[in-house]
Design an enzyme around this catalytic site. Structure first.
Site, PDB file in Angstrom:
ATOM      1  N   LEU A 186      11.394 -20.089  -5.080  1.00  0.00           N
ATOM      2  CA  LEU A 186      10.405 -19.403  -4.220  1.00  0.00           C
ATOM      3  C   LEU A 186       9.190 -19.620  -5.355  1.00  0.00           C
ATOM      4  O   LEU A 186       9.277 -19.618  -6.665  1.00  0.00           O
ATOM      5  CB  LEU A 186      10.746 -17.883  -4.577  1.00  0.00           C
ATOM      6  CG  LEU A 186       9.674 -16.794  -3.975  1.00  0.00           C
ATOM      7  CD1 LEU A 186       9.654 -17.003  -2.470  1.00  0.00           C
ATOM      8  CD2 LEU A 186      10.020 -15.523  -4.660  1.00  0.00           C
ATOM      9  N   HIS A 228       2.327   3.399  -9.156  1.00  0.00           N
ATOM     10  CA  HIS A 228       2.377   1.836  -9.275  1.00  0.00           C
ATOM     11  C   HIS A 228       3.459   1.054 -10.058  1.00  0.00           C
ATOM     12  O   HIS A 228       4.113   0.353  -9.969  1.00  0.00           O
ATOM     13  CB  HIS A 228       0.993   1.503 -10.284  1.00  0.00           C
ATOM     14  CG  HIS A 228      -0.186   1.847  -9.249  1.00  0.00           C
ATOM     15  ND1 HIS A 228      -0.393   1.749  -7.985  1.00  0.00           N
ATOM     16  CD2 HIS A 228      -1.380   2.462  -9.740  1.00  0.00           C
ATOM     17  CE1 HIS A 228      -1.476   1.981  -7.524  1.00  0.00           C
ATOM     18  NE2 HIS A 228      -2.252   2.530  -8.561  1.00  0.00           N
ATOM     19  N   ASP A 285       0.931  -1.175  -0.053  1.00  0.00           N
ATOM     20  CA  ASP A 285      -0.010  -0.002   0.166  1.00  0.00           C
ATOM     21  C   ASP A 285       0.930   1.198  -0.089  1.00  0.00           C
ATOM     22  O   ASP A 285       1.963   1.328   0.575  1.00  0.00           O
ATOM     23  CB  ASP A 285      -0.875  -0.144   1.259  1.00  0.00           C
ATOM     24  CG  ASP A 285      -1.994   0.852   1.289  1.00  0.00           C
ATOM     25  OD1 ASP A 285      -2.349   1.469   0.020  1.00  0.00           O
ATOM     26  OD2 ASP A 285      -2.735   1.273   2.205  1.00  0.00           O
TER      27      ASP A 285
HETATM   28  C1  FPP Z   1      -2.116   0.158  -3.251  1.00  0.00           C
HETATM   29  O1  FPP Z   1      -1.610   1.222  -3.113  1.00  0.00           O
HETATM   30  C2  FPP Z   1      -1.344  -0.691  -4.455  1.00  0.00           C
HETATM   31  C3  FPP Z   1      -2.277  -1.221  -5.419  1.00  0.00           C
HETATM   32  C4  FPP Z   1      -3.813  -1.088  -5.311  1.00  0.00           C
HETATM   33  C5  FPP Z   1      -1.415  -1.841  -6.494  1.00  0.00           C
HETATM   34  C6  FPP Z   1      -0.151  -2.525  -6.349  1.00  0.00           C
HETATM   35  C7  FPP Z   1       0.382  -2.892  -7.676  1.00  0.00           C
HETATM   36  C8  FPP Z   1       1.839  -2.977  -7.786  1.00  0.00           C
HETATM   37  C9  FPP Z   1       2.860  -2.705  -6.691  1.00  0.00           C
HETATM   38  C10 FPP Z   1       2.278  -3.087  -9.088  1.00  0.00           C
HETATM   39  C11 FPP Z   1       2.256  -4.410  -9.793  1.00  0.00           C
HETATM   40  C12 FPP Z   1       2.757  -5.559  -9.211  1.00  0.00           C
HETATM   41  C13 FPP Z   1       2.742  -6.638  -9.731  1.00  0.00           C
HETATM   42  C14 FPP Z   1       3.567  -7.733  -8.838  1.00  0.00           C
HETATM   43  C15 FPP Z   1       2.621  -7.015 -11.027  1.00  0.00           C
HETATM   44  P1  FPP Z   1      -2.481   2.448  -3.331  1.00  0.00           P
HETATM   45  O2  FPP Z   1      -2.632   3.128  -4.778  1.00  0.00           O
HETATM   46  O3  FPP Z   1      -3.970   2.172  -2.648  1.00  0.00           O
HETATM   47  O4  FPP Z   1      -1.810   3.837  -2.560  1.00  0.00           O
HETATM   48  P2  FPP Z   1      -2.635   4.851  -1.632  1.00  0.00           P
HETATM   49  O5  FPP Z   1      -3.025   4.200  -0.488  1.00  0.00           O
HETATM   50  O6  FPP Z   1      -1.309   5.836  -1.290  1.00  0.00           O
HETATM   51  O7  FPP Z   1      -3.542   5.498  -2.510  1.00  0.00           O
END
Ligand code: FPP
Length: 247
Positions: free
Chosen positions: A136, A42, A25
């Site tokens: 892994l 992201h 997050d």
């Molecule tokens: C949450 O942060 C993150 C996500 C919803 C997306 C996670 C995706 C990645 C890290 C990239 C893809 C990874 C792989 C392994 C293919 P948020 O957007 O909710 O952050 P915020 O709380 O600051 O708004």
């Protein structure tokens, strides 16, 4: 002598910390603080995920589950969803050689039929190409939610009962687990959530019944090998009693 005891210690650590699950997050806030669009966060988060996967290999972790996209994430702006889908395509297309190089097996859990056919095909091919790797297990939760997983398991159990394969009286925790999308994986030992919130957000539910929980304010793009190591160190300060009393 010392060398032997260090090796023994390493082995004990590896046996006790097999499965780590991470709620990545903070990507959005990371980019907003920089005045950039959320998709950039992201992309940066993806770079972090790669570093963390490498470190997990180095530390001989057996399973790493990453929460990449929840069922609730479809409620986000279309442009952000498109950015995330593009990132998945990119990863599935460009990272297979790397996964094979590190002997990593890729597994995707979640309701895959929601994704477009092309993405489903990429997922299928990536899983197939890494199936024989014995290092892994990189388990990516995509269009996943813990409640969905329990419901889909329940439906399949009912089908098994209806077909006469399973006796309703014999349904126990152990065989219920076999119907979850994580059936072949060992239970989660440690859950890490970055980004400051202290909640599970419909991630693995059943599977974390006895997991240790580690929360950090660090935003996912800023998470790195040393902060990952801090979470691992925290895990080894815990006494896991699984309902028993103190030793
Ligand atoms: C949450 O942060 C993150 C996500 C919803 C997306 C996670 C995706 C990645 C890290 C990239 C893809 C990874 C792989 C392994 C293919 P948020 O957007 O909710 O952050 P915020 O709380 O600051 O708004």
């Amino acid at each position: 002598m010392l060398h032997k005891s260090l090796l023994k210690n390493k082995k004990i650590q590896e046996e006790n910390l097999r499965h780590i699950a991470i709620i990545m997050d903070g990507n959005g806030r990371w980019s907003e603080r920089k005045g950039k669009i959320r998709t950039l966060g992201h992309k940066e988060g993806f770079k972090t995920a790669k570093k963390i996967v490498k470190f997990a290999v180095k530390r001989n972790i057996k399973i790493l589950t990453l929460y990449a996209f929840s069922k609730e994430n479809w409620k986000r702006p279309k442009i952000e969803i498109m950015g995330l889908m593009e990132l998945f395509f990119f990863a599935l297309k460009n990272e297979i050689n790397n996964l094979n190089k590190y002997n990593i097996r890729l597994k995707i859990i979640g309701e895959k039929s929601f994704f477009n056919k092309k993405l489903q095909n990429y997922i299928y091919k990536a899983e197939k190409k890494t199936l024989k790797n014995s290092g892994l297990i990189l388990n990516i939760a995509a269009n996943y939610s813990g409640r969905w997983d329990i419901i889909q398991a329940t439906k399949r159990i009912i089908q098994a009962v209806q077909k006469g394969i399973l006796d309703i009286k014999k349904i126990q925790e152990q065989n219920f687990s076999q119907y979850l999308s994580t059936s072949e994986l060992s239970p989660v030992d440690l859950v890490i959530r970055t980004g400051g919130e202290k909640r599970i957000s419909n991630f693995l539910l059943w599977q974390i019944a006895y997991s240790e929980l580690y929360f950090t304010d660090i935003l996912w793009p800023d998470f790195n090998q040393s902060t990952f190591q801090e979470a691992i160190d925290y895990f080894f300060t815990r006494e896991r009693r699984f309902g028993r009393i103190k030793k």
